[in-house]
Design an enzyme around this catalytic site. Sequence first.
Site, short mmCIF file in Angstrom:
data_model
loop_
_atom_site.label_atom_id
_atom_site.label_comp_id
_atom_site.label_asym_id
_atom_site.label_seq_id
_atom_site.Cartn_x
_atom_site.Cartn_y
_atom_site.Cartn_z
N HIS A 35 24.49 -41.46 -48.39
CA HIS A 35 24.56 -40.53 -49.35
C HIS A 35 24.06 -41.26 -50.54
O HIS A 35 23.53 -40.48 -51.47
CB HIS A 35 26.36 -40.53 -50.01
N GLY A 145 20.48 -34.58 -46.45
CA GLY A 145 20.04 -35.48 -45.67
C GLY A 145 19.35 -34.98 -44.42
O GLY A 145 19.90 -34.05 -43.83
N MET A 182 23.89 -43.41 -40.24
CA MET A 182 25.34 -43.65 -41.33
C MET A 182 26.08 -42.39 -41.20
O MET A 182 25.12 -41.23 -41.44
CB MET A 182 24.87 -44.29 -42.45
P1 AMP Z 1 28.50 -35.32 -45.72
O1 AMP Z 1 29.56 -35.89 -46.60
O2 AMP Z 1 28.62 -35.68 -44.15
O3 AMP Z 1 28.76 -33.69 -45.85
O4 AMP Z 1 26.86 -35.61 -46.15
C1 AMP Z 1 26.72 -35.38 -47.63
C2 AMP Z 1 25.22 -35.18 -47.59
O5 AMP Z 1 24.76 -36.55 -47.23
C3 AMP Z 1 24.29 -34.27 -46.41
O6 AMP Z 1 23.33 -33.67 -47.22
C4 AMP Z 1 23.97 -34.98 -45.33
O7 AMP Z 1 23.20 -34.58 -44.63
C5 AMP Z 1 23.64 -36.54 -46.01
N1 AMP Z 1 23.80 -37.64 -45.22
C6 AMP Z 1 24.75 -37.98 -44.24
N2 AMP Z 1 24.77 -39.07 -43.52
C7 AMP Z 1 23.36 -39.24 -43.99
C8 AMP Z 1 22.58 -40.34 -43.74
N3 AMP Z 1 23.06 -41.39 -42.75
N4 AMP Z 1 21.23 -40.66 -44.28
C9 AMP Z 1 20.85 -39.65 -45.16
N5 AMP Z 1 21.86 -38.55 -45.57
C10 AMP Z 1 22.95 -38.47 -45.02
#
Ligand code: AMP
Length: 280
Positions: A35, A145, A182
């Site tokens: 994030h 991401g 992650m």
């Molecule tokens: P989430 O909180 O899981 O909904 O993720 C929020 C944003 O962070 C989304 O755009 C995800 O794709 C991105 N994201 C989650 N994990 C990762 C990671 N390991 N590397 C890069 N971006 C990530």
Amino acid sequence: MIVTSDIDEVRRQRWVEPGLTWGFVPTMGYLHAGHLSLVQLSLAGNNRTAVSIYVNPTQFAPTEDLSTYPRNLAGDLALLEEAGVDLVFTPNDAIMYPPGFQTTVSLSQVTQPLEGSSRPTHFAGVATVVAKLFNIVQPTRAYFGQKDAQQTIVLRQMVRDLNFNLEMVIGPTSREPDGLAMSSRNALLSAENRAAAPVVYRALNAAKAAYNAGERSAEVLRQTMRAMISAVPQARIDYVSAADPRTLQELEVVADGVLLSTAVFFGQTRLIDNILIEED
Ligand code: AMP
């Protein structure tokens, strides 16, 4: 740093100085370095950065892990403050889905395979909440991401179809030193499952190595991943895929790039990961 759950306050802040560019990073919280890498991209590319923290119930099926999804608002806010974020939007269900709410944003083809076939209601939940967040924050750029590869394709399509006036920016997947992508859900893994989980990225890399060695049969690439993952007793494959990176349809022959992706259960926890191979 302004922290608010008030939609009007977000809009007011957004338009105090209309000439400034705003980057926006939507999240479900329990923030990790993945994030924060998106936050850094936004800080570097815009005058102001907004982050939302909201565990959106409509993208979870009744059988899924909404109630156990990890949360730590105080820790998240400390990380965002330290990073230099300008505004954090922290709504709740009553603010996002007040009584009488009845609109859904749903997409057809791109939401059907892969995650959509395992989680048929997931992307309507994602598209609806992201459309709302875009209308609330009205960012210049929005950051997502590559970890959630299909989500990036679905949301790009939504932005195109609904004429959202913003630029989509996709950041690379951040990984643990052992290769595990992650994810907030990694916190739900037992020690034994955490030790087994890096097989997901190893399997994707094995398929990539086969591709680099000249293999162009998509089924052989899928079989390479399947064999490695199923050799680990803690892992239960939901799907492995070698798909067209634009349509997400399974390939027979790789000719023009391939999205290698997989979803694997470790206990109750479902992890996803992918490697995108662009066309030669
Ligand atoms: P989430 O909180 O899981 O909904 O993720 C929020 C944003 O962070 C989304 O755009 C995800 O794709 C991105 N994201 C989650 N994990 C990762 C990671 N390991 N590397 C890069 N971006 C990530």
